[in-house]
Design a protein around this motif. Structure first.
Motif, PDB file in Angstrom:
ATOM      1  N   LEU A 193     -60.770  63.332  76.216  1.00 42.28           N
ATOM      2  CA  LEU A 193     -60.982  64.006  77.500  1.00 42.28           C
ATOM      3  C   LEU A 193     -60.246  63.300  78.629  1.00 42.28           C
ATOM      4  O   LEU A 193     -59.703  63.947  79.532  1.00 42.28           O
ATOM      5  N   LEU A 194     -60.221  61.965  78.592  1.00 41.28           N
ATOM      6  CA  LEU A 194     -59.513  61.225  79.636  1.00 41.28           C
ATOM      7  C   LEU A 194     -58.015  61.468  79.575  1.00 41.28           C
ATOM      8  O   LEU A 194     -57.355  61.573  80.612  1.00 41.28           O
ATOM      9  N   LEU A 195     -57.466  61.550  78.364  1.00 45.72           N
ATOM     10  CA  LEU A 195     -56.041  61.832  78.243  1.00 45.72           C
ATOM     11  C   LEU A 195     -55.717  63.231  78.772  1.00 45.72           C
ATOM     12  O   LEU A 195     -54.699  63.431  79.451  1.00 45.72           O
ATOM     13  N   GLU A 196     -56.593  64.199  78.467  1.00 50.62           N
ATOM     14  CA  GLU A 196     -56.389  65.548  78.996  1.00 50.62           C
ATOM     15  C   GLU A 196     -56.514  65.554  80.513  1.00 50.62           C
ATOM     16  O   GLU A 196     -55.729  66.196  81.219  1.00 50.62           O
TER      17      GLU A 196
ATOM     18  N   LEU B   5     -63.399  69.281  83.413  1.00 51.31           N
ATOM     19  CA  LEU B   5     -63.289  68.083  82.568  1.00 51.31           C
ATOM     20  C   LEU B   5     -64.259  67.001  83.010  1.00 51.31           C
ATOM     21  O   LEU B   5     -64.848  66.292  82.175  1.00 51.31           O
ATOM     22  N   GLU B   6     -64.462  66.851  84.310  1.00 55.64           N
ATOM     23  CA  GLU B   6     -65.433  65.878  84.817  1.00 55.64           C
ATOM     24  C   GLU B   6     -66.836  66.239  84.334  1.00 55.64           C
ATOM     25  O   GLU B   6     -67.620  65.358  83.951  1.00 55.64           O
TER      26      GLU B   6
ATOM     27  N   LEU C 250     -55.647  73.981  88.952  1.00 55.96           N
ATOM     28  CA  LEU C 250     -55.688  72.652  88.331  1.00 55.96           C
ATOM     29  C   LEU C 250     -56.903  71.865  88.800  1.00 55.96           C
ATOM     30  O   LEU C 250     -57.509  71.116  88.017  1.00 55.96           O
ATOM     31  N   LYS C 251     -57.304  72.028  90.059  1.00 58.08           N
ATOM     32  CA  LYS C 251     -58.498  71.337  90.554  1.00 58.08           C
ATOM     33  C   LYS C 251     -59.743  71.854  89.847  1.00 58.08           C
ATOM     34  O   LYS C 251     -60.657  71.081  89.526  1.00 58.08           O
ATOM     35  N   ASP C 252     -59.795  73.155  89.588  1.00 54.27           N
ATOM     36  CA  ASP C 252     -60.930  73.717  88.856  1.00 54.27           C
ATOM     37  C   ASP C 252     -60.991  73.161  87.437  1.00 54.27           C
ATOM     38  O   ASP C 252     -62.078  72.868  86.913  1.00 54.27           O
ATOM     39  N   LYS C 253     -59.818  73.007  86.824  1.00 55.95           N
ATOM     40  CA  LYS C 253     -59.788  72.454  85.467  1.00 55.95           C
ATOM     41  C   LYS C 253     -60.224  70.996  85.453  1.00 55.95           C
ATOM     42  O   LYS C 253     -60.940  70.557  84.543  1.00 55.95           O
TER      43      LYS C 253
ATOM     44  N   VAL D  25     -53.689  66.657  83.355  1.00 51.07           N
ATOM     45  CA  VAL D  25     -53.943  67.641  84.417  1.00 51.07           C
ATOM     46  C   VAL D  25     -53.749  67.011  85.787  1.00 51.07           C
ATOM     47  O   VAL D  25     -53.179  67.629  86.699  1.00 51.07           O
ATOM     48  N   SER D  26     -54.209  65.761  85.937  1.00 52.16           N
ATOM     49  CA  SER D  26     -54.038  65.068  87.223  1.00 52.16           C
ATOM     50  C   SER D  26     -52.564  64.866  87.550  1.00 52.16           C
ATOM     51  O   SER D  26     -52.153  65.018  88.704  1.00 52.16           O
ATOM     52  N   ALA D  27     -51.783  64.530  86.528  1.00 49.73           N
ATOM     53  CA  ALA D  27     -50.352  64.352  86.761  1.00 49.73           C
ATOM     54  C   ALA D  27     -49.699  65.666  87.175  1.00 49.73           C
ATOM     55  O   ALA D  27     -48.841  65.698  88.074  1.00 49.73           O
ATOM     56  N   ARG D  28     -50.104  66.762  86.518  1.00 53.20           N
ATOM     57  CA  ARG D  28     -49.568  68.072  86.881  1.00 53.20           C
ATOM     58  C   ARG D  28     -49.980  68.462  88.303  1.00 53.20           C
ATOM     59  O   ARG D  28     -49.176  69.002  89.081  1.00 53.20           O
ATOM     60  N   LEU D  29     -51.247  68.177  88.666  1.00 53.64           N
ATOM     61  CA  LEU D  29     -51.727  68.477  90.016  1.00 53.64           C
ATOM     62  C   LEU D  29     -50.955  67.674  91.053  1.00 53.64           C
ATOM     63  O   LEU D  29     -50.578  68.211  92.108  1.00 53.64           O
TER      64      LEU D  29
END
Length: 530
Positions: free
Chosen positions: A411-414, A383-384, A376-379, A418-422
């Motif tokens: 992109l921010l919503l995605e 995105l950044e 998830l950090k790689d993803k 991902v941040s919430a999942r992380l």
């Protein structure tokens, strides 16, 4: 030639009484002393609390129109920037000097004579005043852009959060945050309209400080607990992405640095319910809290209510024909519902060890979550990088501002998902244990709800724990839903809660003795999955 009379003009930049309150008073004092010293005759005094950065000040316009009607007149002010900070008003004063409508300007802090050189210097002073405002605005926007880059919301946060001026941060408000979470959870159930949520919010605020926006009291008394917020306010709060760590500013979505108040999954469920529902129903003349909860046990019609001699009575609506079921008082109905909720609740002696065991399981699960977190950090890093490339394209004018805003929001919503999942994975990989912990806490909360006088909360919890609610012979009958059925059927021994075994083998449970009107309708538990 007689000396002209003067109009005294004093101005401060804000219309708030408690800001710059000494500015007007000090200007009047200094200008009157100056007029006395210079032997000037003051015909009228004008005061205004309004910014001069744009034209349209009503008091200033009235003064200029009066000067045009009365002929040669002088103006007395503390400094040219009190008269104008924009090119329109400044040019208007210079033009009146050219046409002779204004004969003189007097300032204690600025020299002026009605000559070409004097008007030239006055124009420079007006230009400096405009430059000060323009430069101030640019500096403010530069600061705002930097705050947005850091994810800091440049304004007052919504209810549930507090500004910390000393630290210049936004933190969760412990007084209102639980109420906001409860509002989202209740509306996400899909059983309540916005109007009903509005009424519930007012009942939650009883006996506590009124933090909810829209709770304005009458007669200017300020905010007062118990007054329902405006319907539009409730809808706006339920649609505000601020509660999942994001915010809109000037039509653009930004990732915030503040702590999310609710899970993203809950926010999305609320938006789905909002999209499905229409307008709120009209408010009833009398508020009957248990309307829509029960059906008749004899004919299946809805249970309606009416008010007689100060009491609420519930009965079958008889829309399918005659029905022999009698009335039941609201107090008797509430007592049975309290007992039903109490049956499916967990006392302190049970809830606390359960939550402790769940925490131990979370620690075990945390050891296996490292690899998933790294993916998830790689993803997130990818995105950044996409957001950076998108910004470069916009700065190089390869794409338009509108296209940039649309792509950035996606992109921010995605990134937020991902941040919430992380965050969920980093919380010790407990995604399968969180529903269990939430249920135990809810069952513990039901223990206090069973003794509450809040009938709306009692109705909410009855719907939450059971289904097929029927009223027959003045007796409530219901079927407990999983996993509440397991709690309601617990016996004298605690062996139904077996550490590490959330899916026990089929076996009989000795049930706790229930009231006779409820026991026949409570099913036995053979296999339960939490």
């Amino acid at each position: 030639m007689t000396s002209p009379h003067y109009f005294l003009y004093a101005r401060k930049s804000t219309d708030e009484d408690d800001r710059q309150i000494l500015s007007i008073e000090s200007q009047f004092t200094e200008l009157r002393e100056f007029a006395c010293k210079e032997r000037l005759t003051i015909a009228h005094e004008f005061t205004e609390s309004m910014s001069a950065k744009v034209p349209g000040r009503p008091v200033f316009n009235r003064m200029i129109e009066l000067a045009e009607r009365e002929g040669p007149t002088g103006l007395l002010a503390w400094h040219p920037d009190r008269l104008a900070r924009n090119s329109v008003d400044g040019g208007r004063i210079v033009y009146l000097l050219d046409t002779g409508k204004l004969s003189s300007l007097k300032f204690p802090t600025f020299w002026f004579e009605n000559t070409p050189q004097g008007k030239f210097m006055l124009t420079i002073a007006f230009g400096q005043s405009k430059y000060y405002v323009d430069n101030l605005i640019e500096n403010i926007w530069r600061g705002l852009r930097q705050k947005l880059r850091r994810g800091e919301f440049p304004g007052k946060p919504p209810v549930g959060y507090l500004n910390k001026p000393r630290l210049r941060t936004i933190v969760v408000d412990p007084a209102t945050a639980p109420l906001v979470r409860q509002m989202f959870e209740v509306y996400a159930s899909g059983r309540y309209t916005l109007q009903q949520i509005r009424t519930l919010v007012a009942s939650w605020g009883q006996g506590s400080p009124a933090h909810w926006p829209g709770q304005q009291a009458r007669c200017g008394e300020g905010r007062r607990a118990g007054n329902p917020p405006a319907l539009a306010t409730v809808k706006r709060l339920l649609m505000n992405p601020f509660y999942i760590g994001m915010f809109h500013f000037k039509g653009e979505l930004y990732q915030g640095s503040h702590e999310p108040l609710i899970p993203r999954e809950l926010f999305e469920r609320v938006q789905q319910v909002m999209a499905r529902r229409g307008k709120a129903h009209e408010k009833r003349k009398h508020l009957f809290p248990f309307i829509g909860l029960l059906r008749c046990g004899e004919c299946g019609c809805a249970i309606t209510a009416e008010r007689q001699k100060g009491h609420h009575y519930y009965r079958c609506s008889k829309k399918k024909g005659p029905c022999s079921q009698p009335y039941v008082r609201e107090e008797a109905l509430a007592a049975q519902l309290r007992l039903a909720v109490h049956t499916a609740s967990l006392p302190d002696a049970w809830a606390e060890p359960m939550l402790k065991q769940i925490e131990e399981w979370k620690e075990t699960e945390a050891q296996a979550s490292g690899a998933a977190a790294q993916l998830l950090k790689d993803k997130l890093a990818a995105l950044e990088a996409k957001l950076d490339r998108l910004l470069d394209l916009q700065l190089e004018a390869v794409i338009s501002r509108e296209e940039y805003t649309g792509r950035k929001e996606k992109l921010l919503l995605e990134k937020s998902a991902v941040s919430a999942r992380l965050a969920e994975v980093e919380r010790q990989g407990n995604h399968w244990l969180e529903p269990l912990a939430r249920f135990v806490r809810a069952a513990h909360q039901a223990h206090s709800v069973a003794s509450t006088d809040n009938l709306d909360s009692l109705k909410e919890w009855t719907i939450r724990i059971g289904s097929n609610l029927r009223l027959a012979g003045r007796t409530v009958r219901l079927t407990y839903e999983n996993p509440w059925r397991l709690v309601a059927a617990r016996g004298k021994h605690d062996d139904w809660w077996r550490a590490g075994d959330l899916n026990p083998r089929p076996r009989r449970c000795e049930r706790r003795a229930l009231p006779t009107e409820l026991a026949p309708h409570t099913k036995k538990v053979m296999r339960v999955e939490l």
